[in-house]
Design an enzyme around this catalytic site. Structure first.
Site, PDB file in Angstrom:
ATOM      1  N   ASP A   1       0.813  -1.231   0.000  1.00 42.77           N
ATOM      2  CA  ASP A   1       0.000   0.000   0.000  1.00 42.77           C
ATOM      3  C   ASP A   1       0.840   1.273   0.000  1.00 42.77           C
ATOM      4  O   ASP A   1       0.414   2.312   0.514  1.00 42.77           O
ATOM      5  CB  ASP A   1      -0.977   0.013   1.200  1.00 42.77           C
ATOM      6  CG  ASP A   1      -1.844  -1.231   1.219  1.00 42.77           C
ATOM      7  OD1 ASP A   1      -2.179  -1.725   0.134  1.00 42.77           O
ATOM      8  OD2 ASP A   1      -2.167  -1.705   2.326  1.00 42.77           O
TER       9      ASP A   1
ATOM     10  N   GLY B   1      -4.528  -4.429  -3.764  1.00 41.53           N
ATOM     11  CA  GLY B   1      -5.535  -3.407  -4.065  1.00 41.53           C
ATOM     12  C   GLY B   1      -4.762  -2.169  -4.458  1.00 41.53           C
ATOM     13  O   GLY B   1      -4.118  -1.553  -3.616  1.00 41.53           O
ATOM     14  N   HIS B   2      -4.750  -1.851  -5.735  1.00 38.46           N
ATOM     15  CA  HIS B   2      -3.950  -0.735  -6.251  1.00 38.46           C
ATOM     16  C   HIS B   2      -4.882   0.385  -6.720  1.00 38.46           C
ATOM     17  O   HIS B   2      -5.723   0.170  -7.589  1.00 38.46           O
ATOM     18  CB  HIS B   2      -3.048  -1.219  -7.400  1.00 38.46           C
ATOM     19  CG  HIS B   2      -2.018  -2.215  -6.945  1.00 38.46           C
ATOM     20  ND1 HIS B   2      -1.114  -2.804  -7.787  1.00 38.46           N
ATOM     21  CD2 HIS B   2      -1.747  -2.709  -5.715  1.00 38.46           C
ATOM     22  CE1 HIS B   2      -0.336  -3.617  -7.087  1.00 38.46           C
ATOM     23  NE2 HIS B   2      -0.709  -3.584  -5.830  1.00 38.46           N
TER      24      HIS B   2
ATOM     25  N   GLN C   1       2.048  -6.145  -3.050  1.00 40.35           N
ATOM     26  CA  GLN C   1       2.490  -6.234  -1.656  1.00 40.35           C
ATOM     27  C   GLN C   1       3.769  -5.405  -1.473  1.00 40.35           C
ATOM     28  O   GLN C   1       3.967  -4.444  -2.187  1.00 40.35           O
ATOM     29  CB  GLN C   1       2.686  -7.699  -1.207  1.00 40.35           C
ATOM     30  CG  GLN C   1       1.390  -8.489  -1.087  1.00 40.35           C
ATOM     31  CD  GLN C   1       0.854  -9.011  -2.409  1.00 40.35           C
ATOM     32  OE1 GLN C   1       1.568  -9.685  -3.140  1.00 40.35           O
ATOM     33  NE2 GLN C   1      -0.390  -8.718  -2.713  1.00 40.35           N
TER      34      GLN C   1
ATOM     35  N   SER D   1       5.472  12.188  -4.273  1.00 34.97           N
ATOM     36  CA  SER D   1       4.043  12.232  -4.553  1.00 34.97           C
ATOM     37  C   SER D   1       3.361  13.026  -3.447  1.00 34.97           C
ATOM     38  O   SER D   1       3.627  12.807  -2.261  1.00 34.97           O
ATOM     39  CB  SER D   1       3.519  10.795  -4.635  1.00 34.97           C
ATOM     40  OG  SER D   1       2.134  10.786  -4.821  1.00 34.97           O
ATOM     41  N   VAL D   2       2.495  13.953  -3.855  1.00 36.65           N
ATOM     42  CA  VAL D   2       1.883  14.864  -2.872  1.00 36.65           C
ATOM     43  C   VAL D   2       0.354  14.833  -2.905  1.00 36.65           C
ATOM     44  O   VAL D   2      -0.305  15.766  -2.449  1.00 36.65           O
ATOM     45  CB  VAL D   2       2.405  16.313  -3.059  1.00 36.65           C
ATOM     46  CG1 VAL D   2       3.874  16.423  -2.677  1.00 36.65           C
ATOM     47  CG2 VAL D   2       2.183  16.809  -4.490  1.00 36.65           C
ATOM     48  N   GLY D   3      -0.195  13.753  -3.459  1.00 35.78           N
ATOM     49  CA  GLY D   3      -1.651  13.621  -3.484  1.00 35.78           C
ATOM     50  C   GLY D   3      -2.000  12.385  -4.295  1.00 35.78           C
ATOM     51  O   GLY D   3      -1.141  11.835  -4.988  1.00 35.78           O
TER      52      GLY D   3
HETATM   53  P1  GDP Z   1      -0.749   0.223  -3.535  1.00 34.68           P
HETATM   54  O1  GDP Z   1      -1.342  -1.038  -3.033  1.00 34.68           O
HETATM   55  O2  GDP Z   1       0.721   0.311  -3.267  1.00 34.68           O
HETATM   56  O3  GDP Z   1      -1.082   0.515  -4.962  1.00 34.68           O
HETATM   57  O4  GDP Z   1      -1.415   1.400  -2.671  1.00 34.68           O
HETATM   58  P2  GDP Z   1      -2.975   1.531  -2.275  1.00 34.68           P
HETATM   59  O5  GDP Z   1      -3.730   1.991  -3.463  1.00 34.68           O
HETATM   60  O6  GDP Z   1      -3.456   0.323  -1.566  1.00 34.68           O
HETATM   61  O7  GDP Z   1      -2.893   2.648  -1.164  1.00 34.68           O
HETATM   62  C1  GDP Z   1      -2.352   3.899  -1.433  1.00 34.68           C
HETATM   63  C2  GDP Z   1      -3.432   4.957  -1.138  1.00 34.68           C
HETATM   64  O8  GDP Z   1      -2.836   6.226  -1.089  1.00 34.68           O
HETATM   65  C3  GDP Z   1      -4.486   5.060  -2.236  1.00 34.68           C
HETATM   66  O9  GDP Z   1      -5.680   5.457  -1.653  1.00 34.68           O
HETATM   67  C4  GDP Z   1      -3.934   6.166  -3.137  1.00 34.68           C
HETATM   68  O10 GDP Z   1      -4.945   6.835  -3.875  1.00 34.68           O
HETATM   69  C5  GDP Z   1      -3.319   7.068  -2.117  1.00 34.68           C
HETATM   70  N1  GDP Z   1      -2.136   7.823  -2.560  1.00 34.68           N
HETATM   71  C6  GDP Z   1      -1.106   7.437  -3.346  1.00 34.68           C
HETATM   72  N2  GDP Z   1      -0.151   8.403  -3.379  1.00 34.68           N
HETATM   73  C7  GDP Z   1      -0.601   9.400  -2.596  1.00 34.68           C
HETATM   74  C8  GDP Z   1      -0.043  10.671  -2.185  1.00 34.68           C
HETATM   75  O11 GDP Z   1       1.060  11.047  -2.543  1.00 34.68           O
HETATM   76  N3  GDP Z   1      -0.812  11.430  -1.348  1.00 34.68           N
HETATM   77  C9  GDP Z   1      -2.035  11.031  -0.904  1.00 34.68           C
HETATM   78  N4  GDP Z   1      -2.698  11.829  -0.095  1.00 34.68           N
HETATM   79  N5  GDP Z   1      -2.572   9.849  -1.264  1.00 34.68           N
HETATM   80  C10 GDP Z   1      -1.858   9.057  -2.079  1.00 34.68           C
HETATM   81  P1  IMO Z   2      -0.878  -4.282  -2.176  1.00 32.60           P
HETATM   82  O1  IMO Z   2      -0.398  -4.842  -3.493  1.00 32.60           O
HETATM   83  C1  IMO Z   2      -0.975  -4.691   2.178  1.00 32.60           C
HETATM   84  C2  IMO Z   2      -1.009  -8.775   3.756  1.00 32.60           C
HETATM   85  C3  IMO Z   2      -2.245  -9.240   4.495  1.00 32.60           C
HETATM   86  C4  IMO Z   2      -1.589 -10.177   5.489  1.00 32.60           C
HETATM   87  C5  IMO Z   2      -0.500 -10.840   4.690  1.00 32.60           C
HETATM   88  C6  IMO Z   2      -0.875 -12.193   4.098  1.00 32.60           C
HETATM   89  O2  IMO Z   2      -2.173  -3.568  -2.243  1.00 32.60           O
HETATM   90  O3  IMO Z   2       0.220  -3.492  -1.524  1.00 32.60           O
HETATM   91  P2  IMO Z   2      -2.414 -12.902   2.048  1.00 32.60           P
HETATM   92  O4  IMO Z   2      -3.862 -12.652   1.769  1.00 32.60           O
HETATM   93  O5  IMO Z   2      -1.486 -12.354   1.021  1.00 32.60           O
HETATM   94  O6  IMO Z   2      -2.105 -14.342   2.351  1.00 32.60           O
HETATM   95  O7  IMO Z   2      -2.123 -12.100   3.425  1.00 32.60           O
HETATM   96  O8  IMO Z   2      -0.191  -9.934   3.631  1.00 32.60           O
HETATM   97  N1  IMO Z   2      -1.235  -8.266   2.382  1.00 32.60           N
HETATM   98  C7  IMO Z   2      -1.175  -6.969   2.059  1.00 32.60           C
HETATM   99  N2  IMO Z   2      -1.005  -5.875   2.818  1.00 32.60           N
HETATM  100  N3  IMO Z   2      -1.072  -4.570   0.828  1.00 32.60           N
HETATM  101  C8  IMO Z   2      -1.212  -5.664   0.040  1.00 32.60           C
HETATM  102  O9  IMO Z   2      -1.176  -5.599  -1.294  1.00 32.60           O
HETATM  103  C9  IMO Z   2      -1.318  -6.926   0.651  1.00 32.60           C
HETATM  104  N4  IMO Z   2      -1.486  -8.197   0.193  1.00 32.60           N
HETATM  105  C10 IMO Z   2      -1.420  -8.999   1.254  1.00 32.60           C
HETATM  106  O10 IMO Z   2      -2.896  -8.161   5.123  1.00 32.60           O
HETATM  107  O11 IMO Z   2      -0.962  -9.430   6.510  1.00 32.60           O
HETATM  108 MG    MG Z   3      -2.890  -1.709  -1.790  1.00 36.57          MG
END
Ligand code: GDP
Ligand code: IMO
Ligand code: MG
Length: 430
Positions: free
Chosen positions: A16, A43-44, A228, A408-410
């Site tokens: 994340d 979840g991206h 991850q 990144s700032v948003g």
């Molecule tokens: P990923 O799994 O690495 O793709 O990241 P996620 O999408 O799960 O979580 C990142 C969250 O931060 C999402 O809600 C993005 O829209 C948000 N995000 C990404 N970069 C920035 C940033 O620079 N600032 C803010 N405020 N939100 C961001």
């Molecule tokens: P992205 O790609 C954050 C975590 C789960 C748990 C561990 C094992 O969005 O960064 P699993 O279902 O993979 O067997 O769970 O890994 N986990 C993540 N945490 N971002 C993810 O993906 C994750 N995918 C799995 O919360 O701790």
């Molecule tokens: Mg994610």
């Protein structure tokens, strides 16, 4: 024609970090975006022109025109989730064709029995649970390594699918009924489940390795999208609180069939602070009001499960080590905007050693630095940032040992401060 410049994007913390946003941005310069591991535990989030799209299986290049998204052989694919994601994108007006999406025939399938087993195992572990996403990722990888997995190619011939599921099904049926006292599963049920999914996915199933090597031969750039983060890697993470695949950049090769010499830039993404979802160690975690404030300001709730993410300070030694594990050439710092308004910030600069303990087990040692009050979400150049924000980034660069090529700032695609030419987007010449 642009020169070939393949780039791998990986997370340097516990997931994340904002990989989806950065992959979407870099996909403007790449003809192909390929996922190489994980599944719909990911979840991206992409925010483009005010529209938010959360992707779990489809690579984050899907919103860029003329980009082919490939689900590589190293991914585990729940076909039901993939079809749902395709349908949702189409309903929002994004066309998905076999030119824009390829499902590698060698990618392993996540079946409903894998989801069920993931849930039963977690329940049985009680307080010792991993905190998985319960999407069946671990059990699907187990079947792959145990050489009884089912690959996407089996969907092209349901008689073959029925034959192939026998091995895993017999074993799972006994585990469900005899070990967990839960309802069993039958091959008829699984074939019935797979039939409409196979029909929908057939046109997209191809040899992903050939697709990628054709791209290399045609001098077209490839972007490798990690899921991850480094500390969820099955070897290098906080075992056993990890996911069931290698998340580090080295696996971009094995998970796609592209050799390591064709991986040129390695972009490591780190949040300007730290978060973790699920169980397991998190040395710089905050608690109480401070943690709650960071969580609510950062919107730190899982994009896949909606669970609240634990929040804490940036852990420099962990990110430094992650840069080594991944051969990071370019660092990206995300969510710097979330830290605005804090009087002072802390950075983890070391860990008290624990005799016989794991690398990062000990309590963290902190350094305190001054914060800044300005809203930085509309800054687009380094010079526009407040002095203390610049000093914070520079301190991180020194501690981690890699330059921040992008800040990144948003959440929006345009909310970035590029400091390296890799991040200057210039859609490729045709
Ligand atoms: P990923 O799994 O690495 O793709 O990241 P996620 O999408 O799960 O979580 C990142 C969250 O931060 C999402 O809600 C993005 O829209 C948000 N995000 C990404 N970069 C920035 C940033 O620079 N600032 C803010 N405020 N939100 C961001
Ligand atoms: P992205 O790609 C954050 C975590 C789960 C748990 C561990 C094992 O969005 O960064 P699993 O279902 O993979 O067997 O769970 O890994 N986990 C993540 N945490 N971002 C993810 O993906 C994750 N995918 C799995 O919360 O701790
Ligand atoms: Mg994610």
């Amino acid at each position: 024609m642009t020169s070939i410049n393949n780039t791998v994007v990986v997370g340097l913390q516990w997931g994340d970090e904002g990989k989806g946003k950065i992959v979407d941005l870099l996909a403007a310069n790449a003809r192909h975006v390929v996922r190489f591991q994980g599944g719909n535990n990911a979840g991206h989030t992409l925010v483009v022109d005010g529209e938010t799209v959360i992707l779990h299986l489809i690579p984050s290049g899907i919103l860029q025109p003329d980009t082919t998204c490939i689900i590589g052989n190293g991914v585990v694919v729940d076909p039901e989730v993939l079809v749902r994601e395709m349908n949702q994108l189409e309903q929002r007006g994004h066309t998905i064709t076999p030119d824009s999406l390829v499902l590698s025939s060698d990618a392993h399938l996540v079946l409903p029995i894998h989801r069920t087993l993931d849930g039963l195992r977690e329940q049985a572990l009680g307080g010792a649970k991993i905190g998985t996403t319960k999407k069946g990722i671990g059990p699907a990888y187990e079947d792959k390594v145990a050489r009884r997995g089912i690959r996407a190619g089996a969907l092209l011939d349901l008689a073959r699918f029925r034959r192939h599921i026998q091995g895993t099904l017999h074993e799972k049926h006994r585990i469900f009924t005899e070990w967990y006292d839960a309802p069993g599963a039958t091959d008829d049920e699984l074939v019935e489940w797979a039939t409409p999914l196979a029909e929908r996915l057939k046109p997209f199933i191809r040899d992903g390795v050939d697709a990628l090597h054709d791209a290399i031969d045609a001098h077209e750039s490839i972007l490798f999208e990690g899921a991850q983060g480094t500390y969820l890697d099955v070897d290098h993470g906080t075992y056993p609180f990890v996911t069931s695949s290698n998340t580090v950049a080295g696996n971009a090769a094995a998970g796609t069939g592209v050799g390591p010499k064709d991986l040129h830039n390695i972009v490591g993404i780190a949040k300007a602070y730290a978060t973790r979802v699920g169980s397991g160690p998190f040395p710089t975690q905050l608690n109480g009001d401070e943690e709650e404030a960071l969580r609510s300001k950062g919107g730190e709730f899982g994009a896949t499960t909606g669970r609240p993410r634990s929040c804490g300070w940036f852990d420099a030694p962990m990110v430094r080590h992650a840069c080594r594990l991944n051969s990071v050439t370019h660092l990206v710092l995300t969510k710097l905007d979330i830290l605005s308004g804090l009087e002072s910030l802390r950075i983890g600069i070391g860990h008290e050693p624990v005799v016989g303990g794991d690398r990062f087990e000990g309590s963290p040692v902190y350094e305190t630095v001054p914060g800044w009050s300005e809203d930085i979400s509309s800054c687009r150049s380094w010079d526009e940032l407040p002095a203390n924000a610049k000093a914070y980034v520079e301190r991180i660069e020194t501690l981690v040992g890699v330059q921040a090529g992008l800040i990144s700032v948003g959440p929006g695609r345009e909310q970035v401060i590029p400091r390296d030419e890799l991040f200057e987007t210039h859609p490729f010449d045709m």
